[in-house]
Design a protein around this motif. Structure first.
Motif, PDB file in Angstrom:
ATOM      1  N   ILE A  45      30.670  56.776 -20.375  1.00 62.63           N
ATOM      2  CA  ILE A  45      30.506  55.905 -19.200  1.00 62.63           C
ATOM      3  C   ILE A  45      29.368  56.419 -18.324  1.00 62.63           C
ATOM      4  N   LEU A  46      29.383  57.700 -18.032  1.00 63.50           N
ATOM      5  CA  LEU A  46      28.335  58.289 -17.194  1.00 63.50           C
ATOM      6  C   LEU A  46      26.965  58.098 -17.835  1.00 63.50           C
ATOM      7  N   ASP A  47      26.899  58.293 -19.150  1.00 62.84           N
ATOM      8  CA  ASP A  47      25.643  58.122 -19.865  1.00 62.84           C
ATOM      9  C   ASP A  47      25.156  56.669 -19.796  1.00 62.84           C
ATOM     10  N   LYS A  48      26.029  55.737 -20.076  1.00 62.64           N
ATOM     11  CA  LYS A  48      25.652  54.325 -20.072  1.00 62.64           C
ATOM     12  C   LYS A  48      25.231  53.840 -18.683  1.00 62.64           C
ATOM     13  N   LEU A  49      25.854  54.406 -17.644  1.00 64.70           N
ATOM     14  CA  LEU A  49      25.536  53.986 -16.283  1.00 64.70           C
ATOM     15  C   LEU A  49      24.420  54.820 -15.656  1.00 64.70           C
ATOM     16  N   GLY A  50      23.987  55.867 -16.365  1.00 68.32           N
ATOM     17  CA  GLY A  50      22.867  56.667 -15.906  1.00 68.32           C
ATOM     18  C   GLY A  50      23.184  57.702 -14.844  1.00 68.32           C
ATOM     19  N   PHE A  51      24.407  58.230 -14.876  1.00 64.22           N
ATOM     20  CA  PHE A  51      24.797  59.256 -13.917  1.00 64.22           C
ATOM     21  C   PHE A  51      24.928  60.603 -14.610  1.00 64.22           C
ATOM     22  N   ALA A  52      24.470  61.645 -13.937  1.00 63.03           N
ATOM     23  CA  ALA A  52      24.535  62.991 -14.496  1.00 63.03           C
ATOM     24  C   ALA A  52      25.926  63.606 -14.345  1.00 63.03           C
ATOM     25  N   SER A  53      26.711  63.104 -13.382  1.00 62.75           N
ATOM     26  CA  SER A  53      28.044  63.664 -13.151  1.00 62.75           C
ATOM     27  C   SER A  53      28.948  62.613 -12.505  1.00 62.75           C
ATOM     28  N   ARG A  54      30.247  62.845 -12.621  1.00 62.96           N
ATOM     29  CA  ARG A  54      31.216  61.943 -11.991  1.00 62.96           C
ATOM     30  C   ARG A  54      31.112  62.049 -10.470  1.00 62.96           C
ATOM     31  N   PHE A  55      30.662  63.200  -9.971  1.00 60.70           N
ATOM     32  CA  PHE A  55      30.472  63.381  -8.536  1.00 60.70           C
ATOM     33  C   PHE A  55      29.424  62.395  -8.012  1.00 60.70           C
ATOM     34  N   LEU A  56      28.294  62.287  -8.714  1.00 59.97           N
ATOM     35  CA  LEU A  56      27.250  61.352  -8.299  1.00 59.97           C
ATOM     36  C   LEU A  56      27.739  59.914  -8.387  1.00 59.97           C
ATOM     37  N   LEU A  57      28.505  59.602  -9.410  1.00 54.75           N
ATOM     38  CA  LEU A  57      29.074  58.268  -9.544  1.00 54.75           C
ATOM     39  C   LEU A  57      29.999  57.965  -8.363  1.00 54.75           C
ATOM     40  N   ALA A  58      30.816  58.929  -7.982  1.00 51.18           N
ATOM     41  CA  ALA A  58      31.738  58.737  -6.856  1.00 51.18           C
ATOM     42  C   ALA A  58      30.985  58.498  -5.553  1.00 51.18           C
ATOM     43  N   ILE A  59      29.894  59.223  -5.349  1.00 46.65           N
ATOM     44  CA  ILE A  59      29.091  59.035  -4.130  1.00 46.65           C
ATOM     45  C   ILE A  59      28.557  57.608  -4.069  1.00 46.65           C
ATOM     46  N   VAL A  60      28.018  57.130  -5.165  1.00 49.26           N
ATOM     47  CA  VAL A  60      27.460  55.768  -5.199  1.00 49.26           C
ATOM     48  C   VAL A  60      28.559  54.749  -4.991  1.00 49.26           C
ATOM     49  N   MET A  61      29.713  54.967  -5.607  1.00 50.28           N
ATOM     50  CA  MET A  61      30.821  54.019  -5.470  1.00 50.28           C
ATOM     51  C   MET A  61      31.336  53.984  -4.048  1.00 50.28           C
ATOM     52  N   GLN A  62      31.402  55.127  -3.394  1.00 50.68           N
ATOM     53  CA  GLN A  62      31.885  55.182  -2.015  1.00 50.68           C
ATOM     54  C   GLN A  62      30.895  54.552  -1.036  1.00 50.68           C
ATOM     55  N   SER A  63      29.613  54.648  -1.363  1.00 54.56           N
ATOM     56  CA  SER A  63      28.609  54.074  -0.461  1.00 54.56           C
ATOM     57  C   SER A  63      28.484  52.568  -0.656  1.00 54.56           C
ATOM     58  N   GLY A  64      29.134  52.033  -1.714  1.00 50.82           N
ATOM     59  CA  GLY A  64      29.129  50.601  -1.953  1.00 50.82           C
ATOM     60  C   GLY A  64      27.863  50.065  -2.572  1.00 50.82           C
ATOM     61  N   GLN A  65      27.072  50.932  -3.174  1.00 51.54           N
ATOM     62  CA  GLN A  65      25.813  50.489  -3.797  1.00 51.54           C
ATOM     63  C   GLN A  65      26.056  49.981  -5.187  1.00 51.54           C
TER      64      GLN A  65
END
Length: 65
Positions: A45-65
């Motif tokens: 999932i992280l690879d397909k969405l272009g995130f290096a870590s779940r932490f970065l994914l969580a930041i983007v999700m929390q910011s609503g981007q």
């Protein structure tokens, strides 16, 4: 997050659990799979969405981007 459409049905299920803040172990328990299977799903999932870590994914999700 247009990349979500690239995920398989199972990856979308895992993505939902990941979005809820579950750990790999908790995801595995919820889905009835091995921890290593959950870890593999999360990595794909992280690879397909272009995130290096779940932490970065969580930041983007929390910011609503």
């Amino acid at each position: 997050m247009g990349g979500v459409s690239a995920l398989t049905v199972r990856e979308r299920e895992v993505f939902g659990l990941l979005s809820d803040g579950l750990t790999n172990h908790q995801i595995a328990a919820e889905l009835g799979v091995a921890d290593s299977t959950a870890k593999t799903h999360v990595a794909r999932i992280l690879d397909k969405l272009g995130f290096a870590s779940r932490f970065l994914l969580a930041i983007v999700m929390q910011s609503g981007q």
